[in-house]
Design a protein around this motif. Structure first.
Motif, PDB file in Angstrom:
ATOM      1  N   MET A 167      52.837 -24.879 -69.421  1.00 33.33           N
ATOM      2  CA  MET A 167      51.879 -25.049 -70.881  1.00 33.33           C
ATOM      3  C   MET A 167      50.341 -25.216 -70.317  1.00 33.33           C
ATOM      4  N   ALA A 168      50.122 -25.772 -69.481  1.00 29.02           N
ATOM      5  CA  ALA A 168      48.713 -25.884 -69.340  1.00 29.02           C
ATOM      6  C   ALA A 168      48.089 -24.832 -68.647  1.00 29.02           C
ATOM      7  N   SER A 169      48.677 -24.219 -67.525  1.00 30.65           N
ATOM      8  CA  SER A 169      48.365 -22.968 -67.035  1.00 30.65           C
ATOM      9  C   SER A 169      48.254 -21.995 -67.927  1.00 30.65           C
ATOM     10  N   ARG A 170      48.870 -21.838 -68.972  1.00 35.26           N
ATOM     11  CA  ARG A 170      48.871 -20.732 -69.763  1.00 35.26           C
ATOM     12  C   ARG A 170      47.684 -20.742 -70.470  1.00 35.26           C
ATOM     13  N   ARG A 171      47.063 -21.850 -70.784  1.00 31.49           N
ATOM     14  CA  ARG A 171      46.144 -22.063 -71.902  1.00 31.49           C
ATOM     15  C   ARG A 171      44.816 -22.183 -70.947  1.00 31.49           C
ATOM     16  N   HIS A 172      44.990 -22.657 -69.697  1.00 27.54           N
ATOM     17  CA  HIS A 172      43.369 -22.973 -68.966  1.00 27.54           C
ATOM     18  C   HIS A 172      43.587 -22.259 -67.417  1.00 27.54           C
ATOM     19  N   GLY A 173      44.476 -21.627 -67.068  1.00 33.33           N
ATOM     20  CA  GLY A 173      44.443 -20.688 -66.019  1.00 33.33           C
ATOM     21  C   GLY A 173      45.324 -21.679 -64.899  1.00 33.33           C
ATOM     22  N   ARG A 174      46.281 -20.913 -64.003  1.00 35.03           N
ATOM     23  CA  ARG A 174      46.713 -21.724 -62.872  1.00 35.03           C
ATOM     24  C   ARG A 174      45.877 -22.278 -61.669  1.00 35.03           C
ATOM     25  N   LEU A 175      44.806 -21.695 -61.366  1.00 34.69           N
ATOM     26  CA  LEU A 175      43.912 -22.235 -60.588  1.00 34.69           C
ATOM     27  C   LEU A 175      43.146 -23.577 -61.114  1.00 34.69           C
ATOM     28  N   THR A 176      42.890 -23.512 -62.456  1.00 35.66           N
ATOM     29  CA  THR A 176      42.225 -24.627 -62.959  1.00 35.66           C
ATOM     30  C   THR A 176      43.100 -25.907 -62.879  1.00 35.66           C
ATOM     31  N   THR A 177      44.438 -25.700 -63.362  1.00 34.81           N
ATOM     32  CA  THR A 177      45.568 -26.587 -63.337  1.00 34.81           C
ATOM     33  C   THR A 177      45.785 -27.130 -62.205  1.00 34.81           C
ATOM     34  N   ALA A 178      46.055 -26.331 -60.791  1.00 33.79           N
ATOM     35  CA  ALA A 178      45.884 -26.749 -59.546  1.00 33.79           C
ATOM     36  C   ALA A 178      44.804 -27.553 -59.083  1.00 33.79           C
ATOM     37  N   LEU A 179      43.796 -27.511 -59.443  1.00 38.69           N
ATOM     38  CA  LEU A 179      42.423 -28.126 -58.958  1.00 38.69           C
ATOM     39  C   LEU A 179      42.420 -29.448 -59.751  1.00 38.69           C
ATOM     40  N   ALA A 180      42.944 -29.350 -60.970  1.00 36.69           N
ATOM     41  CA  ALA A 180      42.900 -30.734 -61.799  1.00 36.69           C
ATOM     42  C   ALA A 180      43.933 -31.692 -61.085  1.00 36.69           C
ATOM     43  N   LEU A 181      45.302 -31.140 -60.553  1.00 37.67           N
ATOM     44  CA  LEU A 181      46.156 -31.869 -60.056  1.00 37.67           C
ATOM     45  C   LEU A 181      45.559 -32.409 -58.775  1.00 37.67           C
ATOM     46  N   VAL A 182      44.919 -31.675 -57.970  1.00 34.93           N
ATOM     47  CA  VAL A 182      44.419 -32.048 -56.692  1.00 34.93           C
ATOM     48  C   VAL A 182      43.471 -33.308 -57.024  1.00 34.93           C
ATOM     49  N   GLU A 183      42.537 -32.901 -57.744  1.00 29.27           N
ATOM     50  CA  GLU A 183      41.448 -34.075 -58.191  1.00 29.27           C
ATOM     51  C   GLU A 183      42.187 -35.323 -58.417  1.00 29.27           C
ATOM     52  N   LEU A 184      43.216 -35.112 -59.329  1.00 25.82           N
ATOM     53  CA  LEU A 184      43.925 -36.593 -59.971  1.00 25.82           C
ATOM     54  C   LEU A 184      44.695 -37.441 -58.873  1.00 25.82           C
ATOM     55  N   ASN A 185      44.972 -36.563 -57.820  1.00 25.03           N
ATOM     56  CA  ASN A 185      45.747 -37.215 -56.620  1.00 25.03           C
ATOM     57  C   ASN A 185      45.537 -37.330 -55.334  1.00 25.03           C
ATOM     58  N   GLU A 186      44.182 -36.560 -55.071  1.00 24.10           N
ATOM     59  CA  GLU A 186      43.593 -36.674 -53.728  1.00 24.10           C
ATOM     60  C   GLU A 186      43.556 -38.052 -53.117  1.00 24.10           C
ATOM     61  N   ASP A 187      43.264 -39.021 -53.889  1.00 26.57           N
ATOM     62  CA  ASP A 187      43.213 -40.482 -53.320  1.00 26.57           C
ATOM     63  C   ASP A 187      44.443 -41.166 -53.151  1.00 26.57           C
ATOM     64  N   ARG A 188      45.579 -40.635 -53.734  1.00 28.12           N
ATOM     65  CA  ARG A 188      46.739 -41.546 -53.318  1.00 28.12           C
ATOM     66  C   ARG A 188      47.433 -41.034 -52.023  1.00 28.12           C
ATOM     67  N   GLY A 189      47.030 -40.273 -51.219  1.00 28.78           N
ATOM     68  CA  GLY A 189      47.651 -39.971 -50.181  1.00 28.78           C
ATOM     69  C   GLY A 189      48.746 -39.060 -50.179  1.00 28.78           C
ATOM     70  N   VAL A 190      48.585 -38.263 -51.598  1.00 33.10           N
ATOM     71  CA  VAL A 190      49.676 -37.249 -51.826  1.00 33.10           C
ATOM     72  C   VAL A 190      49.732 -36.037 -50.845  1.00 33.10           C
ATOM     73  N   PHE A 191      48.568 -35.847 -50.367  1.00 35.12           N
ATOM     74  CA  PHE A 191      48.463 -34.524 -49.469  1.00 35.12           C
ATOM     75  C   PHE A 191      48.306 -34.942 -47.974  1.00 35.12           C
ATOM     76  N   GLY A 192      48.675 -35.992 -47.566  1.00 28.88           N
ATOM     77  CA  GLY A 192      48.612 -36.623 -46.166  1.00 28.88           C
ATOM     78  C   GLY A 192      50.153 -36.277 -45.578  1.00 28.88           C
TER      79      GLY A 192
END
Length: 311
Positions: free
Chosen positions: A231-256
Motif C-alpha cells: 500500500m505504501a509503495s503504490r502511493r510513494h514508490g517501492r524505492l522510497t518505501t525500501a529506503l524508509a525501512l532501511v532508515e528506520l531499522n539501520e541502527d537495530r542490527g537488522v542488516f548485520g
C-alpha cells in the motif's frame, strides 16, 4: 453417523494440506492480500468442520438437541440422518468439540483484553510524553510526535486511533520517506490487521500442538507487513518505501550478520527493490473465488444426507 466422522476427517485433511500448498505456492509474496484471504478461508473451513461435527454429534447423542437442530427442516430430512444409531462416542465427541470451541472463544477474549490493556497503558504513557493542550480533545487519526533517540513509527489502534512518530525518525527520513512510513501504518489500520493478529494469536496460543494454527499466526505477521508495504509503495514508490525501512531499522542490527528479532526486514527491503510482478487480474480473481469455496465444502458434506432425501 458417518457425517460427523467425515467432517472431522475433512477438517484434518484441510489443516494438513492447506498450509503445505500455500508454503509451496510462488505467488503469496507477490499477492499478500490474496494470501491473507486464502489463509482465512482455510482456517475457517477447519473451524467449520469442527463446529458442524459437534452439532451433528450432539444431535445424535441427545434428543433435545436433535429437535432444535431439525426444528425448521422439511419433513423427511431428519430421517435421512441415522442419528439414532450413534454409539456412546457421539456424546464424548460433542463435548470435546464444544470444550475446544469454548476454549477458543476464551483465548480470543483473553487476547483482546490483553491488547486493550496494553493500548490503555501505551495511551497513558503517550499522554504523559505528549499531553493534550487545555481544551484539546483526542482526534482520531492525528499524528503525534514524540521525543525519541530511536527512529520509530507505529499505529495505536482504539476508539481514537493515533499515528505516532519519533523526532529521530523525522530527522532520519528524507523527502517522501516519511509519507511512505505513514502510509504503511495507515494500511494496517484500514485493513484492520490487528484483528487478524488477535485471532491468529488466540488460536495458536489456545492450541499450540496444532500446526495449522501456528503457521496461521506466523503467516499473518508476515503477510500483513507485506500488504502494508504494498500500500505504501503504490502511493510513494517501492524505492522510497525500501529506503524508509532501511532508515528506520539501520541502527537495530537488522542488516548485520548476527540473528535479529527483525530478520524479516531485509527480506521486505529486497522484495521492494526487486519489484515482483503482480499476478494477472484473472488469476487473482480465480484464487479468491477458489478460496471462498473451501469453507463451503464442509457445509455441503453436512447437507448431503438431507439433499439426498429430496432426490
Amino acid at each position: 453417523m458417518m457425517v460427523p466422522v467425515a467432517l472431522l476427517l475433512l477438517g484434518a485433511l484441510t489443516a494438513a494440506v492447506g498450509p503445505r500448498l500455500l508454503a509451496r505456492a510462488d505467488w503469496t509474496d507477490r499477492e499478500p492480500v490474496v494470501a491473507l484471504w486464502v489463509w482465512q478461508c482455510v482456517v475457517a473451513a477447519v473451524l467449520l468442520c469442527c463446529a458442524l461435527s459437534m452439532t451433528l454429534s450432539a444431535a445424535a447423542a441427545w434428543q433435545a438437541v436433535r429437535g432444535h437442530v431439525f426444528a425448521t427442516a422439511p419433513r423427511g430430512v431428519a430421517d435421512a440422518y441415522p442419528l439414532g444409531t450413534a454409539g456412546p462416542w457421539a456424546a464424548a465427541t460433542a463435548l470435546a468439540l464444544a470444550g475446544a470451541g469454548l476454549w477458543s472463544g476464551a483465548m480470543l477474549v483473553r487476547e483482546v483484553l490483553r491488547a486493550r490493556v496494553g493500548r490503555r497503558r501505551r495511551r497513558a504513557e503517550l499522554l504523559v510524553r505528549a499531553p493534550l493542550l487545555p481544551g484539546e480533545e483526542p482526534t482520531p487519526g492525528r499524528l503525534v510526535v514524540l521525543e525519541g533517540e530511536r527512529p520509530d513509527a507505529w499505529w495505536l489502534p482504539g476508539a481514537a486511533p493515533q499515528l505516532i512518530v519519533t523526532t529521530s525518525a523525522l530527522r532520519r527520513l528524507k523527502g517522501r520517506q516519511l509519507d511512505a512510513v505513514l502510509a504503511h501504518e495507515q494500511g494496517h489500520a484500514q485493513a484492520r490487521h490487528d484483528w487478524l493478529l488477535h485471532c491468529s494469536a488466540a488460536l495458536a496460543g489456545g492450541f499450540p500442538q496444532v500446526p495449522v494454527f501456528a503457521a496461521f499466526r506466523a503467516e499473518m505477521h508476515r503477510l500483513v507487513e507485506l500488504a502494508a508495504d504494498d500500500m505504501a509503495s503504490r502511493r510513494h514508490g517501492r524505492l522510497t518505501t525500501a529506503l524508509a525501512l532501511v532508515e528506520l531499522n539501520e541502527d537495530r542490527g537488522v542488516f548485520g550478520p548476527g540473528p535479529s528479532p527483525h530478520a524479516h526486514v531485509p527480506q521486505r527491503v529486497h522484495r521492494l527493490l526487486t519489484a515482483p510482478d503482480r499476478l494477472p487480474a484473472r488469476r487473482r480473481l480465480r484464487l479468491t473465488a477458489t478460496a471462498a469455496l473451501v469453507p463451503v465444502i464442509p457445509v455441503l458434506v453436512a447437507l448431503v444426507p438431507g439433499l439426498r432425501a429430496f432426490g
